[in-house]
Design an enzyme around this catalytic site. Structure first.
Site, PDB file in Angstrom:
ATOM      1  N   CYS A  73       0.837  -1.201   0.000  1.00 42.30           N
ATOM      2  CA  CYS A  73       0.000   0.000   0.000  1.00 42.30           C
ATOM      3  C   CYS A  73       0.873   1.254   0.000  1.00 42.30           C
ATOM      4  O   CYS A  73       1.773   1.384   0.831  1.00 42.30           O
ATOM      5  CB  CYS A  73      -0.926   0.012   1.215  1.00 42.30           C
ATOM      6  N   CYS A  77      -0.833   5.565   6.415  1.00 44.16           N
ATOM      7  CA  CYS A  77      -1.698   5.522   7.604  1.00 44.16           C
ATOM      8  C   CYS A  77      -0.926   4.931   8.786  1.00 44.16           C
ATOM      9  O   CYS A  77      -0.428   3.805   8.705  1.00 44.16           O
ATOM     10  CB  CYS A  77      -2.945   4.697   7.316  1.00 44.16           C
ATOM     11  N   CYS A  80      -1.750   1.327  10.398  1.00 44.24           N
ATOM     12  CA  CYS A  80      -1.933   0.147   9.546  1.00 44.24           C
ATOM     13  C   CYS A  80      -0.639  -0.610   9.296  1.00 44.24           C
ATOM     14  O   CYS A  80       0.370  -0.028   8.874  1.00 44.24           O
ATOM     15  CB  CYS A  80      -2.547   0.574   8.213  1.00 44.24           C
ATOM     16  N   CYS A 117     -17.255  -9.274   3.729  1.00 47.77           N
ATOM     17  CA  CYS A 117     -16.556  -8.024   3.476  1.00 47.77           C
ATOM     18  C   CYS A 117     -15.253  -8.284   2.715  1.00 47.77           C
ATOM     19  O   CYS A 117     -14.328  -8.900   3.264  1.00 47.77           O
ATOM     20  CB  CYS A 117     -16.248  -7.319   4.794  1.00 47.77           C
ATOM     21  N   CYS A 149     -20.091  -6.522   1.219  1.00 50.52           N
ATOM     22  CA  CYS A 149     -19.516  -5.199   1.452  1.00 50.52           C
ATOM     23  C   CYS A 149     -18.126  -5.199   0.827  1.00 50.52           C
ATOM     24  O   CYS A 149     -17.369  -6.155   0.991  1.00 50.52           O
ATOM     25  CB  CYS A 149     -19.432  -4.897   2.949  1.00 50.52           C
ATOM     26  N   CYS A 209     -20.997   2.448   4.581  1.00 49.54           N
ATOM     27  CA  CYS A 209     -20.445   1.932   5.830  1.00 49.54           C
ATOM     28  C   CYS A 209     -19.212   2.761   6.151  1.00 49.54           C
ATOM     29  O   CYS A 209     -18.287   2.840   5.336  1.00 49.54           O
ATOM     30  CB  CYS A 209     -20.078   0.459   5.672  1.00 49.54           C
ATOM     31  N   ARG A 279     -21.120  -1.519  15.072  1.00 52.29           N
ATOM     32  CA  ARG A 279     -20.380  -2.771  15.107  1.00 52.29           C
ATOM     33  C   ARG A 279     -19.162  -2.667  16.018  1.00 52.29           C
ATOM     34  O   ARG A 279     -18.334  -1.765  15.855  1.00 52.29           O
ATOM     35  CB  ARG A 279     -19.923  -3.163  13.693  1.00 52.29           C
TER      36      ARG A 279
END
Length: 334
Positions: A73, A77, A80, A117, A149, A209, A279
Site C-alpha cells: 500500500c 496511515c 496500519c 466483506c 460489502c 459503511c 459494530r
C-alpha cells in the site's frame, strides 16, 4: 441508593428516550457519556441497551472479512500494518483470485455471517483488481443469499457504479478520526477524500459503511466530532475499531484505551446514531477483554473470524457469547 445515583440513572435514561424519539443529542450530552465515572458504566449501558433494543431487538449481525490483497500500500496511515511506513512482518500478496474470494464467502456462510466483506489494501483498485472483485461478486450473488460489502479504497464514480451493478450491497470507507486530527494519522490522502468516497458509493446506490478507530491519540471532543460527522453522513453501518498497536507501525507506542472507555464510546455512538448498525470491530478482543459481552448491549453487530493482519476470536466463542447473552444471530435477509 443515593439521590445522586438516582439522578445519574435518570439522566442516562433521558438520553435513551431522546435518541428513541429521534431527538439529536447535544455535544455536551455526548461528551458526558465519555467522561462519566466508571461507577456509572452499567447505568450507561442499560440506557444504550434501551435504544439498541428499540431498533434492533436482541438480534446480532455477523460480518466476516477477507483480506483480498495484503500489503503493497502506498499510503502512510500510521495505524496500519500494510502501509508503506510499516515495518510489521506481515504476509504480502496481490489480489486473490476469484475462486479464493468465492470460497471465502462460503466460509462466511458456514460461520453464520450475513455480510461478507472484501477488503483490499491500496489507495484504490486497479482495473485488473476491480475486474477480479466484480467477477467474484457476480458469482457469489448468483449462488449465496449473502450481503457483500467491499472496501477497496478511493473510488471513481464509474468504479462505484460497476461494483453496484455487480451486486455489492455496501461500501466501507472509514473516516477513522475527526477532521482536525486526520493529518496526525496520514498525509497521503485527506479527510475530504474519505467523505467524497463515501458520497460516491452512496450516489452509486450502495449502502454507506463508515466508522472510526479510537485510541489514536484523539481527544474526547474529537471522538464526539466524528460521531456527529457519521450521523451527518448518514452512514448505515458504523464499525467502531479500537487501536491494536501493532509493532512496526508508527502508532505502536499508543496504549490509551481501557475496556470501560471503549464501552462508553460504543454507548455514545448508539445515542448519537440510534438507528444505525453499530459494530464492535477490530481490536475488540484486545481492548475489551473480558468485558466483550457488554459491548452487545449497545452494539448490534460484530466481526467474526480474523481481521486483516491480526487474529480475531474464534467464531464458536462469538456464537457462544451471543447465546449466553440471550441474543440471537440475525440471518441474512436480502
Amino acid at each position: 441508593m443515593s439521590d445522586t445515583t438516582t439522578m445519574v440513572e435518570t439522566d442516562w435514561r433521558n438520553l435513551a428516550i431522546k435518541a428513541i424519539q429521534g431527538e439529536v443529542l447535544s455535544r455536551e450530552e455526548a461528551l458526558s457519556v465519555l467522561r462519566a465515572d466508571d461507577e456509572e458504566l452499567l447505568a450507561i449501558m442499560d440506557a444504550a441497551y434501551r435504544v439498541r433494543r428499540h431498533f434492533f431487538g436482541n438480534k446480532v449481525k455477523l460480518n466476516l472479512i477477507i483480506n483480498a490483497k495484503s500489503g503493497y500500500c502506498p499510503e502512510d496511515c500510521g495505524y496500519c500494518s500494510q502501509s508503506r511506513v510499516s515495518d510489521a512482518p506481515i504476509e504480502k500478496y496481490t489480489m486473490l483470485e476469484k475462486d479464493v474470494l468465492v470460497d471465502g464467502a462460503k466460509k462466511a456462510m458456514a460461520m453464520q455471517a450475513g455480510t461478507y466483506c472484501i477488503v483490499a489494501s491500496g489507495r484504490g483498485p486497479t482495473p485488473r483488481e476491480l475486474d477480479q472483485v466484480v467477477a467474484a461478486v457476480e458469482e457469489i450473488k448468483s449462488t449465496l443469499p449473502m450481503k457483500i460489502c467491499a472496501c477497496l479504497g478511493i473510488l471513481s464514480q464509474e468504479q462505484a457504479n460497476r461494483l453496484k451493478q455487480a451486486g455489492v450491497d455496501r461500501y466501507n470507507h472509514n473516516l477513522n478520526t475527526s477532521k482536525d486530527h486526520y493529518s496526525h494519522i496520514t498525509s497521503t490522502h485527506t479527510y475530504t477524500d474519505r467523505i467524497h468516497t463515501v458520497e460516491t458509493a452512496k450516489h452509486a446506490g450502495m449502502s454507506p459503511c463508515s466508522g472510526v478507530i479510537m485510541g489514536m491519540g484523539e481527544t474526547d471532543d474529537q471522538l464526539v466530532d466524528v460521531a456527529f460527522s457519521l450521523r451527518e453522513l448518514d452512514a448505515d453501518s458504523i464499525p467502531i475499531n479500537f487501536l491494536n498497536p501493532i509493532p512496526g507501525t508508527p502508532l505502536a507506542h499508543l496504549n490509551d484505551l481501557d475496556p470501560r472507555r471503549c464501552l462508553k464510546a460504543i454507548a455514545m455512538f448508539r445515542f448519537v446514531c440510534p438507528s444505525k448498525e453499530i459494530r464492535a470491530s477490530g481490536g475488540r478482543e484486545v481492548n475489551l477483554g473480558m468485558l466483550q459481552p457488554l459491548a452487545l448491549y449497545a452494539a448490534n453487530s460484530v466481526f467474526v473470524g480474523d481481521y486483516l493482519t491480526t487474529e480475531g476470536q474464534e467464531a464458536t466463542a462469538d456464537h457462544k457469547m451471543i447465546e449466553d447473552l440471550g441474543f440471537e444471530i440475525e440471518q441474512c435477509a436480502l
